[in-house]
Design a protein around this motif. Structure first.
Motif, PDB file in Angstrom:
ATOM      1  N   THR A  61       0.834  -1.208   0.000  1.00 52.98           N
ATOM      2  CA  THR A  61       0.000   0.000   0.000  1.00 52.98           C
ATOM      3  C   THR A  61       0.869   1.257   0.000  1.00 52.98           C
ATOM      4  O   THR A  61       0.614   2.191  -0.767  1.00 52.98           O
ATOM      5  N   GLN A  65       0.933   3.998  -2.920  1.00 56.60           N
ATOM      6  CA  GLN A  65       0.652   5.419  -2.673  1.00 56.60           C
ATOM      7  C   GLN A  65       1.767   6.294  -3.232  1.00 56.60           C
ATOM      8  O   GLN A  65       1.495   7.371  -3.778  1.00 56.60           O
ATOM      9  N   CYS A 101      -3.067  -7.084  -3.298  1.00 59.81           N
ATOM     10  CA  CYS A 101      -4.289  -6.914  -2.518  1.00 59.81           C
ATOM     11  C   CYS A 101      -5.501  -7.515  -3.221  1.00 59.81           C
ATOM     12  O   CYS A 101      -6.416  -8.012  -2.565  1.00 59.81           O
ATOM     13  N   PHE A 122      -6.081  -0.588   1.468  1.00 63.14           N
ATOM     14  CA  PHE A 122      -5.514  -0.412   0.128  1.00 63.14           C
ATOM     15  C   PHE A 122      -6.595   0.043  -0.852  1.00 63.14           C
ATOM     16  O   PHE A 122      -6.402   1.003  -1.599  1.00 63.14           O
ATOM     17  N   ASN A 126      -7.143   3.745  -2.841  1.00 69.13           N
ATOM     18  CA  ASN A 126      -7.291   3.814  -4.294  1.00 69.13           C
ATOM     19  C   ASN A 126      -8.600   4.474  -4.703  1.00 69.13           C
ATOM     20  O   ASN A 126      -8.630   5.283  -5.632  1.00 69.13           O
TER      21      ASN A 126
END
Length: 191
Positions: A61, A65, A101, A122, A126
């Protein structure tokens, strides 16, 4: 190999195993073999598979990012941003890898709650990023959040369809169609 290198190697190999096999389909013995250490040494770094899973998801994650921030900096417009975003999901497909994920989400009922919570985070990150990119202009029955979730789900699904067909071009076609439809809906493209 020192402790930091071993820990990083374990995370790297575990990431690959999850992305290719799934969370439930790899063991500490697989990791020990991949890194060239004893199984007990894996437990030294990650006492439980849950602890490893939580760290895998958090690291994935965080890295994702950072890539979203790169897109924010580099994209020349919303369509370019969507194309760059889709490219993140395409990465690894030629090697049989899917979104970490997404793979874990496919087996969410079988993973520890803490790992599942990280996966949910996650997807939340998004959806928020995509909703901001899509913008606040609402169309009847379609909020930016709904469109973001739909686009995200389309890309995740495209990964699995492409893997099932052993054809990355399937992902490319689905992603391109989804981007065109979303861009036209939002007025990013002139019809």
């Amino acid at each position: 190999m020192d402790r930091v290198d071993t820990r990083g190697a374990l995370l790297d190999h575990a990431t690959r195993l999850v992305r290719t096999r799934g969370y439930s389909a790899f063991s500490y013995a697989d990791l020990a073999t991949a890194v060239g250490i004893r199984k007990a040494s894996v437990h030294h770094h990650f006492a439980t598979k849950e602890q490893l899973g939580v760290e895998l998801v958090a690291r994935y994650t965080d890295r994702f990012q950072a890539r979203l921030a790169e897109i924010d900096t580099l994209a020349t417009g919303p369509v370019d941003a969507l194309e760059r975003y889709a490219a993140l999901y395409r990465e690894g497909l030629t090697d049989g890898e899917a979104c970490l994920c997404g793979v874990i989400a496919a087996e969410i009922a079988a993973v520890p709650a803490a790992v599942a919570a990280g996966v949910a985070e996650f997807f939340r990150v998004n959806r928020i990023w995509l909703a901001a990119l899509i913008g606040n202009r609402e169309t009847p029955g379609q909020t930016p959040e709904d469109l973001a979730a739909t686009f995200l789900a389309t890309l995740e699904g495209a990964i699995f369809v492409a893997r099932a067909h052993h054809d990355v071009a399937v992902f490319d076609r689905i992603a391109a169609t989804a981007i065109t439809v979303l861009a036209m809906d939002r007025g990013f493209l002139q019809t």
